[in-house]
Design a protein around this motif. Structure first.
Motif, short mmCIF file in Angstrom:
data_model
loop_
_atom_site.label_atom_id
_atom_site.label_comp_id
_atom_site.label_asym_id
_atom_site.label_seq_id
_atom_site.Cartn_x
_atom_site.Cartn_y
_atom_site.Cartn_z
N GLY A 1 9.37 -8.02 -4.41
CA GLY A 1 9.72 -9.27 -5.07
C GLY A 1 8.59 -9.71 -5.95
N GLU A 2 8.62 -10.98 -6.37
CA GLU A 2 7.54 -11.47 -7.23
C GLU A 2 6.24 -11.53 -6.44
OE1 GLU A 2 7.30 -12.44 -10.62
OE2 GLU A 2 5.23 -12.54 -9.98
N PHE A 3 5.15 -11.11 -7.09
CA PHE A 3 3.83 -11.15 -6.46
C PHE A 3 3.49 -12.60 -6.11
CE2 PHE A 3 -0.70 -11.79 -6.71
CZ PHE A 3 -1.17 -10.77 -5.91
N PRO A 4 2.82 -12.97 -5.02
CA PRO A 4 2.35 -12.05 -3.99
C PRO A 4 3.40 -11.75 -2.93
CG PRO A 4 1.51 -14.26 -3.62
CD PRO A 4 2.30 -14.32 -4.87
N GLY A 5 4.34 -12.61 -2.70
CA GLY A 5 5.39 -12.30 -1.74
C GLY A 5 4.88 -12.19 -0.32
N LEU B 1 9.08 -1.94 -11.29
CA LEU B 1 8.14 -1.25 -10.40
C LEU B 1 7.34 -2.26 -9.59
CD1 LEU B 1 7.67 1.74 -10.04
CD2 LEU B 1 5.75 1.59 -11.61
N SER B 2 6.89 -3.35 -10.27
CA SER B 2 6.11 -4.37 -9.59
C SER B 2 6.94 -5.01 -8.47
CB SER B 2 5.65 -5.43 -10.59
OG SER B 2 5.26 -6.59 -9.92
N ASP C 1 -1.03 -5.78 -9.76
CA ASP C 1 0.30 -6.22 -10.19
C ASP C 1 0.40 -6.21 -11.71
OD1 ASP C 1 2.86 -7.55 -10.04
OD2 ASP C 1 1.79 -9.38 -10.60
N GLY C 2 -0.65 -6.73 -12.37
CA GLY C 2 -0.64 -6.77 -13.83
C GLY C 2 -0.61 -5.37 -14.43
N VAL C 3 -1.37 -4.46 -13.80
CA VAL C 3 -1.41 -3.09 -14.31
C VAL C 3 -0.04 -2.45 -14.17
CG1 VAL C 3 -2.37 -0.81 -13.91
CG2 VAL C 3 -3.86 -2.81 -13.87
#
Lengths: 259, 563
Positions: B203-207, B196-197, B183-185
């Motif tokens: 949606g927002e990680f982790p979802g 893109l994330s 996700d950070g990458v």
């Protein structure tokens, strides 16, 4: 004798010689290796004996009455638990001025450690050595210990307590050899780089749960050899040593069969 | 007895009938005949790709088993109080993690299958990498096999993706940490990163979408693509015919080896069972990814010694070695160069170099001929040196990824290790390049020496005249062929920029670049022994006299190889 002479140049001869040499060296080492020094067991456990031991073994750095010097902190008020932890794990007396005092075979007996601890405790109030019941893993809840451990400890000690690196040569040691009492004392007193988890942060029950969780980790891994519990890196090394190694060996064998 | 005799005769008739049935409808006779007589050269290193193929089959079989028990859902459940392991009882977790625990502890053979699957995945990518090293260092990627190299290279990338999506599925802390890095990458990519994330993770990680999406990628899309590429890869191996190592009678126009049937089918079939056996042995005796140690995923947690599987470790290392200070803020927007460079640029450069290499070399040689005889790595010093340089950078990154374990296991300072690796990442590839090239040239000189004068025997003879000589054992033709038979490239000479009439030549600029690349590749070289040199060497003393040149290899041919 002739057979021996003839097999001198056998292609396995160097391997066998090397194995014999290693065995020989190992045997010599086992015979000559210095044993850990064992002091005489004192029969009396009192503060006076503790003071005497303190002056002999600790005062060079911690001062004649534990008031501390430039080389070592004051110990007044650190409590019996801290002293007991440092001495029974062999961290004190310290071997060398390293980034961190290393655990080594203890220099003083358990009884002597208790005596020094009693002396330090007499100088000022501090955490005392936990009772056997406080550290009994069978009374703890390993599942809750898992939660506590991974929230508070795993970031330095690894998920199962295999140890981890800290900055500048310091490290969080592996916990697989520590006794329940020592684990409890470490949480209580926060030795070296470790934070203090006093009874307000982690209740005595939670500390016992952590001990239960760590003792659970000493059960054999249901998956087989644990490869040091270091996770993917050791798995990666073993996949090449065992997996790819054996398979390339097999490939060479198959390739050599016909040509 | 007579009944038995007739029974023993019956099967051939049935087999004939079955074969006839198939042949008249599908025309298999021709295909089987062609396949069975297909020749394959024999060498152990040609089996490395087979290790990858067979471990892939094992992955498919064990993975199919796992899908029957895995639940790709992040719905919250409480792990039962009467289930194993005790450390997980009553814990809040996702169904994905609970089903992973359940299949490990309560499904018969489930843990074995999980461990075989994971070990097979590690062996799969390990074998791909080793196979690729064989192909690279022996020059098997040269015309006509460039496309097959690219297919194989794509399979490596697909294998990495399969691994990433696979170890993310159990939804334990370690896999969640891995996804968090992913996700950070993704977010580090300028401008589109956060969009893109959100797209990738729904949606927002982790979802809640991550696990089901990974599951579809992992069990359907990626294996499907790999399977298709395996088909194309093997078809091209058949189509191009297999390469062979240099040796007498082996040329770019023939294949010396054994027919596919029965020798190769028996070997390959047997090898499958060896691979399966080794993987089963590993799965049965060595624990891998014991997810119950990490516990259910919680985004706030990370444990010491958290590393990805070995094939992703270089990325981890690249991230660990990168100084954090590289993050810059421009007009209130953060540009995370501290992530972008190590996790996108560094692997991008490494992989582009690897994937494009066959075309770079073809550009430098301008060689349009077909190559079916492999190079000995020493005979192509620059290529070998480039390969070793890339590997050395890769190994530095691996070490960087394991810096904390190096620190604890060897009692070193993690800061010092990191600093050393930062320097090595830039220095070691150059050192490795120079050292490898020198070693290759040295070995070639040794080859020259040996082909001219033969092997030293250690026997010193004194003649009646008082002269001492050391007796040299002349090479036999097989040995000499290997040492003198290879192609030699020289730096390309380019035509002048303008012709006699002063008209500029089109394409001169490109040729100048080509000449420079060619110069880099082939400036330092050791020419193989020519027949004339051989004759001269054999004339200077009967002690290392050589037999006459073999009739089947006239000197013109040998001269012609030097182009």
């Amino acid at each position: 004798m002739k057979a021996l002479a003839a097999s001198r140049r056998h292609r396995f001869a160097p391997v066998i010689l090397m194995a014999l040499a290693l065995l020989f060296t190992g045997a010599i080492y086992a015979a000559l290796a210095p044993n850990a020094a064992q002091a005489d067991t004192a029969s009396a456990t009192d503060i006076a004996e503790g003071e005497r031991l303190f002056i002999t073994n600790c005062s060079t750095c911690h001062g004649m009455s534990a008031q501390g010097t430039a080389d070592g902190p004051a110990l007044i008020g650190v409590g019996a638990a801290a002293v007991h932890f440092q001495v029974v794990t062999g961290r004190m007396p310290m071997a060398a001025n390293a980034p961190q005092a290393e655990a080594k075979p203890p220099q003083l007996t358990g009884e002597q450690a208790q005596q020094i601890a009693a002396y330090i405790a007499s100088l000022g109030a501090g955490p005392s050595i936990p009772s056997d019941q406080q550290v009994d893993p069978t009374l703890g809840d390993a599942a809750n210990g898992m939660q506590v451990f991974r929230t508070n400890c795993a970031m330095c000690h690894n998920a199962v307590g295999a140890g981890g690196a800290l900055s500048e040569g310091k490290y969080a040691p592996a916990l697989d050899g520590a006794t329940a009492t020592v684990i409890y004392e470490a949480m209580l007193t926060g030795p070296q780089s470790m934070p203090v988890f006093n009874d307000a942060t982690l209740t005595p029950d939670e500390k016992r749960d952590v001990i239960a969780y760590l003792m659970e980790q000493r059960q054999p891994n249901p998956g087989g050899l644990d490869l040091g519990s270091f996770g993917s890196v050791s798995e990666g090394i073993w996949v090449f040593v065992v997996g790819i190694g054996l398979l390339i060996g097999a490939a060479v064998w198959i390739g050599a069969r016909s040509s | 007895m007579s009944a038995e005799t007739s029974f023993s005769k019956a099967p051939p008739a049935a087999a004939v009938a079955a074969a006839d049935f198939l042949d008249t409808r599908l025309g298999v006779a021709k295909a089987v005949k062609g396949l069975a007589r297909k020749l394959f050269p024999d060498h152990w290193s040609f089996l490395l790709g087979e290790i990858a193929l067979y471990s892939f089959i094992v992955i498919l079989i064990s993975g199919t088993f796992l899908t029957m028990f895995f639940v790709p859902s992040v719905a919250e459940v409480r792990y039962p109080m009467d289930a194993l392991p005790v450390t997980m009882r009553g814990q809040q977790m996702s169904e994905a993690f609970a089903s992973t625990l359940n299949m490990s502890f309560h499904v018969r053979g489930g843990l074995l299958m999980r461990q075989i699957h994971h070990w097979a995945a590690l062996v799969f990518i390990g074998a791909i990498v080793v196979h690729m090293m064989r192909v690279f260092f022996t020059g098997a990627f040269r015309k006509p096999r460039e496309l097959n190299y690219v297919i194989g290279f794509s399979m490596l990338i697909m294998g990495l993706l399969a691994g990433l999506t696979g170890y993310s599925l159990p939804d334990d802390v370690l896999s969640g940490n891995g996804l968090r890095i992913t996700d950070g990458v993704v977010k580090s990519i300028p401008i589109i990163g956060s969009y893109l994330s959100y797209m990738v993770f729904g949606g927002e990680f982790p979802g809640t979408d991550t696990i089901p999406r990974m599951y579809t990628l992992h069990i359907l899309l990626i294996p499907g693509l790999i399977l298709a590429m395996v088909g194309a890869h093997l078809f091209l191996v058949f189509w191009h015919k297999h390469t062979q190592y240099p040796g007498p009678g082996r040329t770019h126009k023939n294949v010396v080896g054994y027919p596919l049937f029965p020798v190769y089918t028996a070997k390959a079939g047997g090898f499958f069972f060896i691979v399966f056996g080794v993987l089963a042995l590993m799965g049965a005796t060595m624990s891998i990814n014991s997810v119950w140690n990490y516990g259910p995923f919680d985004p706030s947690l990370v444990s010491a010694g958290a590393q990805p599987d070995w094939y992703m470790l270089f990325l981890e290392g690249s991230l660990r070695l990168m100084p954090g200070a590289a993050e810059v803020v421009i007009g209130g927007y953060t540009l995370s160069l501290n992530v972008l460079i190590p996790a996108v640029v560094v692997p991008g450069v490494l992989f582009t170099l690897l994937g494009a290499y066959p075309f770079v070399e073809a550009f430098a040689t301008k060689d349009t001929g077909e190559h079916h005889v492999l190079d000995r790595p020493r005979n192509v010093p620059t290529r070998t040196a480039i390969g070793v340089a890339i590997l050395s950078a890769f190994f530095v990154l691996l070490g960087g990824g394991a810096n904390d374990l190096l620190a604890t296991q060897f009692q070193l300072s993690i800061n010092a290790i990191t600093l050393v690796f930062r320097v090595l990442f830039f220095v070691l590839p150059f050192v490795a390049f120079i050292v490898t090239k020198r070693i290759c040239l040295g070995l070639q000189r040794k080859d020259r020496e040996v082909s001219l004068h033969g092997h030293e025997t250690g026997r010193v003879v004194r003649f009646a005249s008082g002269e001492y000589i050391e007796v040299h054992q002349p090479l036999d033709e097989y040995e000499r062929w290997i040492r003198v038979g290879h192609d030699v490239y020289r730096p390309l000479e380019i035509e002048p920029a303008e012709d006699l009439n002063g008209v500029r030549r089109p394409g001169h600029g490109k040729d100048k670049i080509r000449a420079r690349v060619s110069q880099f590749f082939y400036q330092d070289r050791v020419e193989p022994v020519t027949p004339a040199e051989l004759a001269a060497a054999s004339a200077h003393g009967e002690h290392d006299a050589l037999p006459a040149l073999p009739a089947d290899r006239p000197s013109e041919e040998l001269d012609a190889r030097v182009h």
